[in-house]
Design a protein around this motif. Structure first.
Motif, PDB file in Angstrom:
ATOM      1  N   GLU A   9       0.834  -1.207   0.000  1.00 62.25           N
ATOM      2  CA  GLU A   9       0.000   0.000   0.000  1.00 62.25           C
ATOM      3  C   GLU A   9       0.865   1.252   0.000  1.00 62.25           C
ATOM      4  O   GLU A   9       1.882   1.320   0.699  1.00 62.25           O
ATOM      5  N   ASN A  10       0.418   2.254  -0.757  1.00 62.25           N
ATOM      6  CA  ASN A  10       1.161   3.502  -0.835  1.00 62.25           C
ATOM      7  C   ASN A  10       0.240   4.612  -1.329  1.00 62.25           C
ATOM      8  O   ASN A  10      -0.732   4.359  -2.037  1.00 62.25           O
ATOM      9  N   THR A  11       0.562   5.845  -0.969  1.00 67.82           N
ATOM     10  CA  THR A  11      -0.141   7.016  -1.497  1.00 67.82           C
ATOM     11  C   THR A  11       0.859   7.871  -2.261  1.00 67.82           C
ATOM     12  O   THR A  11       1.947   8.172  -1.750  1.00 67.82           O
ATOM     13  N   ALA A  12       0.513   8.263  -3.489  1.00 66.65           N
ATOM     14  CA  ALA A  12       1.446   9.001  -4.338  1.00 66.65           C
ATOM     15  C   ALA A  12       0.711  10.045  -5.161  1.00 66.65           C
ATOM     16  O   ALA A  12      -0.433   9.836  -5.580  1.00 66.65           O
ATOM     17  N   ASP A  13       1.374  11.174  -5.396  1.00 64.73           N
ATOM     18  CA  ASP A  13       0.829  12.209  -6.275  1.00 64.73           C
ATOM     19  C   ASP A  13       1.036  11.791  -7.733  1.00 64.73           C
ATOM     20  O   ASP A  13       2.101  11.288  -8.102  1.00 64.73           O
ATOM     21  N   ALA A  14       0.026  12.021  -8.564  1.00 59.98           N
ATOM     22  CA  ALA A  14       0.065  11.536  -9.945  1.00 59.98           C
ATOM     23  C   ALA A  14      -0.667  12.501 -10.873  1.00 59.98           C
ATOM     24  O   ALA A  14      -1.520  13.280 -10.443  1.00 59.98           O
ATOM     25  N   PRO A  15      -0.369  12.422 -12.182  1.00 60.66           N
ATOM     26  CA  PRO A  15      -1.165  13.180 -13.161  1.00 60.66           C
ATOM     27  C   PRO A  15      -2.598  12.658 -13.206  1.00 60.66           C
ATOM     28  O   PRO A  15      -2.908  11.598 -12.659  1.00 60.66           O
ATOM     29  N   VAL A  60      -4.179  12.471  -6.092  1.00 63.41           N
ATOM     30  CA  VAL A  60      -3.470  11.807  -4.994  1.00 63.41           C
ATOM     31  C   VAL A  60      -4.001  10.382  -4.937  1.00 63.41           C
ATOM     32  O   VAL A  60      -5.159  10.153  -4.576  1.00 63.41           O
ATOM     33  N   ARG A  61      -3.164   9.434  -5.330  1.00 68.92           N
ATOM     34  CA  ARG A  61      -3.591   8.046  -5.520  1.00 68.92           C
ATOM     35  C   ARG A  61      -3.260   7.213  -4.280  1.00 68.92           C
ATOM     36  O   ARG A  61      -2.098   7.110  -3.889  1.00 68.92           O
ATOM     37  N   GLY A  62      -4.290   6.615  -3.722  1.00 72.90           N
ATOM     38  CA  GLY A  62      -4.089   5.609  -2.687  1.00 72.90           C
ATOM     39  C   GLY A  62      -4.127   4.245  -3.335  1.00 72.90           C
ATOM     40  O   GLY A  62      -5.190   3.799  -3.797  1.00 72.90           O
ATOM     41  N   ASN A  63      -2.980   3.591  -3.442  1.00 71.57           N
ATOM     42  CA  ASN A  63      -2.853   2.335  -4.191  1.00 71.57           C
ATOM     43  C   ASN A  63      -2.661   1.146  -3.260  1.00 71.57           C
ATOM     44  O   ASN A  63      -1.832   1.200  -2.347  1.00 71.57           O
ATOM     45  N   ARG A  64      -3.396   0.094  -3.507  1.00 71.90           N
ATOM     46  CA  ARG A  64      -3.185  -1.176  -2.819  1.00 71.90           C
ATOM     47  C   ARG A  64      -3.140  -2.279  -3.870  1.00 71.90           C
ATOM     48  O   ARG A  64      -4.082  -2.452  -4.641  1.00 71.90           O
ATOM     49  N   HIS A  65      -2.028  -2.977  -3.924  1.00 72.91           N
ATOM     50  CA  HIS A  65      -1.875  -4.141  -4.797  1.00 72.91           C
ATOM     51  C   HIS A  65      -1.942  -5.379  -3.913  1.00 72.91           C
ATOM     52  O   HIS A  65      -1.122  -5.533  -3.004  1.00 72.91           O
ATOM     53  N   GLU A  66      -2.918  -6.235  -4.165  1.00 78.28           N
ATOM     54  CA  GLU A  66      -3.062  -7.442  -3.358  1.00 78.28           C
ATOM     55  C   GLU A  66      -3.126  -8.672  -4.254  1.00 78.28           C
ATOM     56  O   GLU A  66      -3.894  -8.725  -5.220  1.00 78.28           O
ATOM     57  N   ILE A  67      -2.305  -9.655  -3.930  1.00 71.54           N
ATOM     58  CA  ILE A  67      -2.292 -10.919  -4.659  1.00 71.54           C
ATOM     59  C   ILE A  67      -3.425 -11.786  -4.108  1.00 71.54           C
ATOM     60  O   ILE A  67      -3.594 -11.909  -2.890  1.00 71.54           O
ATOM     61  N   GLN A 121      -7.984   1.225  -5.306  1.00 78.54           N
ATOM     62  CA  GLN A 121      -7.567   2.626  -5.239  1.00 78.54           C
ATOM     63  C   GLN A 121      -8.581   3.491  -4.491  1.00 78.54           C
ATOM     64  O   GLN A 121      -9.787   3.319  -4.650  1.00 78.54           O
ATOM     65  N   ASP A 122      -8.054   4.414  -3.706  1.00 81.91           N
ATOM     66  CA  ASP A 122      -8.846   5.495  -3.109  1.00 81.91           C
ATOM     67  C   ASP A 122      -8.150   6.791  -3.471  1.00 81.91           C
ATOM     68  O   ASP A 122      -7.100   7.134  -2.912  1.00 81.91           O
TER      69      ASP A 122
END
Length: 303
Positions: A163-169, A185-192, A201-202
């Motif tokens: 999980e991470n939050t990052a600024d994006a276009p 502002v992307r809240g990303n969660r990659h889960e297998i 995403q949030d």
């Protein structure tokens, strides 16, 4: 007594190093589980808006489906690179679309953070801040920067996620239709998962202006599922990559040289009235000289 203490310390250190190596291998396996052929469903819905404009129109709920091949490009100890390719149209004669790319770097310290309006700010973080972490660097279809962030892969209760939050276009589905905000502002969660993997995403739609506090215009939920299917269904995409990988290796090499300058990066939106991907996807950009020249023409400045 002293020798016993030294032995205990050495054994503890050995166990720690072994545990770290085992954890890193778990991380690598989780990342590589995102490779292969997948039926993908992209789901996005605007959940809240905070606009004071009575005429504000929220983005429409968007659901798309497709077949996507995630090609393992680099498999090194501290770097895993995955190129995504969409396979669309008639299954007997599909069209291949070069999609996004994700690179995973272990304990990376060099970051390009998006700051709105086609500007990426370079930052070198202390090694202690990224200890044990993997950076996910996401690139656009032309391998120009998109967003990136660092976090620790978590393996617990049978789950593996990051999980991470990052600024994006703005995402492609938005920037051609919206001009009332300039940063996501992307809240990303990659889960297998047992069926493949999920990109959860949030996101916040943000107005950013120099010297002012960010204004959140709206929030959005994204839920993209990648359901694994036999690799044979993506044979056309895998074949396309085999035929075109040398060209895109040259593109990545040029961008690596640009990123290696370790300076803030500002990119032109268009050159000769065309976006970079339209140049690179056209004929005439197969050799390093042409590729290097057109990419450099989009580098407005590094400072």
């Amino acid at each position: 007594m002293r020798s016993n203490l030294l032995l205990i310390t050495a054994l503890a250190l050995t166990a720690f190093v072994s545990g770290q190596a085992e954890k890193k291998q778990q991380d690598r396996e989780a990342i590589k589980n995102m490779c292969g052929c997948f039926e993908v469903t992209f789901n996005f819905a605007e959940t809240f808006n905070y606009s004071n404009d009575s005429l504000y129109k929220p983005s429409k709920t968007k659901v798309d489906k497709g077949l996507e091949w995630a090609q393992l490009v680099t498999d090194a100890d501290d770097k895993i690179s995955i190129q995504h390719l969409l396979q669309v149209g008639n299954p007997s004669d599909p069209h291949i679309v070069k999609h996004w790319r994700q690179d995973w770097l272990f304990e990376n310290t060099d970051f390009y953070s998006y700051n709105g309006d086609n500007v990426w700010v370079f930052e070198e973080k202390p090694a202690a801040d990224v200890s044990g972490q993997w950076t996910q660097k996401v690139y656009q279809v032309d391998d120009s920067p998109r967003y990136e962030g660092s976090a620790t892969w978590v393996h617990v209760d049978g789950k593996s996620f990051w999980e991470n939050t990052a600024d994006a276009p703005l995402p492609r589905r938005e920037y051609t239709t919206r001009s009332d905000y300039n940063l996501t502002v992307r809240g990303n969660r990659h889960e297998i998962t047992d069926f493949g993997w999920v990109h959860d995403q949030d996101n916040a739609k943000v107005i950013r202006k120099p010297g002012e506090e960010d204004v959140v215009l709206a929030r959005e939920k994204g839920y993209n599922t990648y359901v694994r299917v036999p690799d044979s269904r993506c044979a056309a995409a895998a074949g396309w990559w085999e035929e075109n990988q040398e060209k895109w290796a040259l593109v990545r090499a040029k961008w690596d040289e640009v990123y290696g300058r370790k300076a803030n990066l500002v990119l032109e939106e268009k050159v000769d009235n065309k976006a970079l991907y339209k140049h690179l996807f056209a004929e005439g950009y197969e050799e390093a000289a042409a590729i290097d020249g057109v990419i450099e023409s989009f580098v407005k400045k590094t400072r």
